[in-house]
Enzyme design. Sequence first.
Site, PDB file in Angstrom:
ATOM      1  N   LYS A  65      18.829  13.205  17.906  1.00  0.00           N
ATOM      2  CA  LYS A  65      17.558  12.571  17.555  1.00  0.00           C
ATOM      3  C   LYS A  65      16.473  13.004  18.536  1.00  0.00           C
ATOM      4  O   LYS A  65      15.357  13.349  18.136  1.00  0.00           O
ATOM      5  CB  LYS A  65      17.713  11.044  17.539  1.00  0.00           C
ATOM      6  N   GLN A 109      20.421   2.413  19.142  1.00  0.00           N
ATOM      7  CA  GLN A 109      21.590   2.954  18.441  1.00  0.00           C
ATOM      8  C   GLN A 109      22.653   1.875  18.254  1.00  0.00           C
ATOM      9  O   GLN A 109      22.987   1.136  19.188  1.00  0.00           O
ATOM     10  CB  GLN A 109      22.152   4.148  19.242  1.00  0.00           C
ATOM     11  N   ASP A 132      13.873   2.410  12.213  1.00  0.00           N
ATOM     12  CA  ASP A 132      15.138   2.272  11.489  1.00  0.00           C
ATOM     13  C   ASP A 132      14.950   1.491  10.191  1.00  0.00           C
ATOM     14  O   ASP A 132      15.829   1.530   9.317  1.00  0.00           O
ATOM     15  CB  ASP A 132      16.153   1.495  12.347  1.00  0.00           C
TER      16      ASP A 132
END
Length: 310
Positions: A65, A109, A132
């Site tokens: 990422k 995460q 997200d």
Amino acid sequence: MTNLTAPPASGGTAALIDGRAASLALRDGIAAEVARLLDATGIVPGLAVVLVGEDPASDVYVRNKGRQAREVGMTSFEHRLPDSTSQADLLALVARLNADPAVHGILVQMPLPAQISAEAVIAAIAPEKDVDGFHIHNAGRLATGQPALVPCTPQGCLILLRDRLGPLDGMHAVIVGRSNIVGKPLAQLLLAANCTVSVAHSRTRDLPALCRQADILIAAVGRPEMILGDWVKPGATVIDVGINRVEREGRTRLVGDVDFAGAATRAAAITPVPGGVGPMTIACLLANTLAACRAQTGQPPTLPLPGDHP
Ligand code: GUN
């Protein structure tokens, strides 16, 4: 019909849906937009990625990422915290990132260690920085048809489906899996795209019969090769979200939730694992970060996102 290659070597007839090519095209577009934004305003989108603990798979995702954010011209902020981190310390970091004007997107995460509530952490992220799309604010907006930051994997699935099939109106989509990250938001996106949507799960009766009705079959359960070839309606489009590590003949291999060789003999098109949905997830994260940056800095939106309704 842009992301297709030759039929798979398995002897099946299905076309491969090439997520690597589609993700490259999406990232190229994002890089051009990031360069234009810098030229016009001096603004650089910033993405903060937080990893708690040392899970090797999560470590790879976080590194990818960060690298891909830098490759499209964004600033990447990586925060690595020990496995023993308290919820209070993680919430304090999230509060600092919420207040930092150089950070436009925040991703913590998952999974998190047992002492930390994922729900509490997601709720603490500023909704406008929730790239997200996990915050209730964004989930609720998506469910009620309002523009939202949409979870990245479902976005990636929708882009691949639209590339392959064009308008999805009236198609029966069967989603196997009801997670908050994939199954539920994907159901919302496909409903907004005028599909008839069935969401199947572990208590669904006669799952094979339901799958055989699907024009679009999406597997997002996290169980290696659980969806068998003869569950696929001839001519269906199959999207395999699963990424499962299995030991085969002394080697670790990645397989999806679909028996690829079996499904490829019946489907019209199918995503491979790896190289299907996976690469689209990070590309959509970058698209969300650019959109979040533009919204936070008063710039009109550019790239349309799947959550935007026509
Ligand atoms: N872990 C696995 N997939 C994801 C994702 O899309 N976002 C976050 N934050 N964690 C994950």
